[in-house]
Design an enzyme around this catalytic site. Structure first.
Site, short mmCIF file in Angstrom:
data_model
loop_
_atom_site.label_atom_id
_atom_site.label_comp_id
_atom_site.label_asym_id
_atom_site.label_seq_id
_atom_site.Cartn_x
_atom_site.Cartn_y
_atom_site.Cartn_z
N TYR A 151 0.84 -1.20 0.00
CA TYR A 151 0.00 0.00 0.00
C TYR A 151 0.88 1.25 0.00
O TYR A 151 0.62 2.20 -0.76
CB TYR A 151 -0.91 -0.01 1.22
N LYS A 155 1.03 4.33 -2.73
CA LYS A 155 0.77 5.72 -2.37
C LYS A 155 1.99 6.61 -2.64
O LYS A 155 1.83 7.79 -2.97
CB LYS A 155 0.33 5.81 -0.91
#
Length: 249
Positions: A151, A155
């Protein structure tokens, strides 16, 4: 390029719950004339229509489906502010057996989805006077947490794309905002194990529209985010937001 959202037309992806719902409601409270609730399941936006009437217009949009983004842009041709809030998160370290598959899925939504939205909506923003494009990144875009490695990687990439969009869209008068929340009390936050910590989604929504009004690029909306943003401030001002074109030539 700063402006008030009052009487503006806004589109919010993932507007049916959590941070997206708070953003939609904040836009309406500040006087937005209409908000497109861009969601994968249009029926999930029915409670918003019931509450706010025709100021909320549901539209189908799935960040992993390019055709749906193109169709949404055709529907929302009058949009002046686009907030790309939707995203996905998995709890994966780099050594998990399915980490690569998780990263591929997160990049498809969190990175390619942003690029698809920007490509579809930037021409509309230009035609409608410039407006604003807002991307929900995360403190995870500047700090990797081992259990959320995939993740965080997605990002970090979306933050890089957001920086590029800031420079690219400046010429057409579009203000780009990069939002970096820490733990927020949402369904996604609970799924990630943050049920006992985190601020309200309202602080993110408030921070977004304050940044648009004040012509700021970064938003560090909550307590954890402000701590990270404070440490990051010098690099942000002197590198990320600096015009380094001459230095690199």
């Amino acid at each position: 390029m700063a402006f008030d959202v009052k009487d503006r037309i806004v589109l919010v992806t993932g507007a049916n719950r959590g941070i997206g719902k708070a953003i939609l409601e904040e836009a309406l409270s500040r006087g937005a004339s209409k908000v497109y609730a861009a969601v994968r399941d249009v029926s999930s936006a029915e409670p918003l229509v019931a509450e706010h009437g025709d100021r909320v217009v549901p539209v189908h949009l799935d960040l992993a489906d390019p055709a749906s983004i193109t169709a949404a842009a055709e529907t929302a041709g009058d949009v002046e502010v686009v907030v790309n809030n939707a995203g996905v998160l998995t709890v994966k370290s780099a050594l998990d057996a399915d980490a690569i598959e998780a990263l591929q899925s997160e990049v498809d939504v969190n990175v390619y989805g942003l690029m698809r939205v920007a490509q579809a909506f930037a021409p509309l923003l230009k035609a409608n006077g410039g407006g604003a494009l807002v991307q929900l990144n995360s403190v995870a875009s500047v700090k990797t947490f081992a259990d959320f490695t995939t993740y965080c990687a997605s990002k970090a990439a979306s933050y890089a794309v957001t920086q590029g969009l800031r420079q690219t869209l400046k010429g057409q008068g579009t203000h780009v905002v990069s939002v970096h929340p820490g733990p927020i009390k949402t369904d996604m936050g609970v799924a990630a194990g943050f049920e006992s910590i985190g601020d309200s989604p309202d602080v993110v929504a408030t921070g977004i529209f304050d940044a648009i009004a004040e012509d700021r690029f970064h938003v560090w909306p909550d307590l954890v985010a402000r701590q990270v943003g404070g440490a990051y401030q010098s690099f942000s001002v002197n590198v990320v937001e600096a015009d380094m074109q001459e230095d690199l030539a």
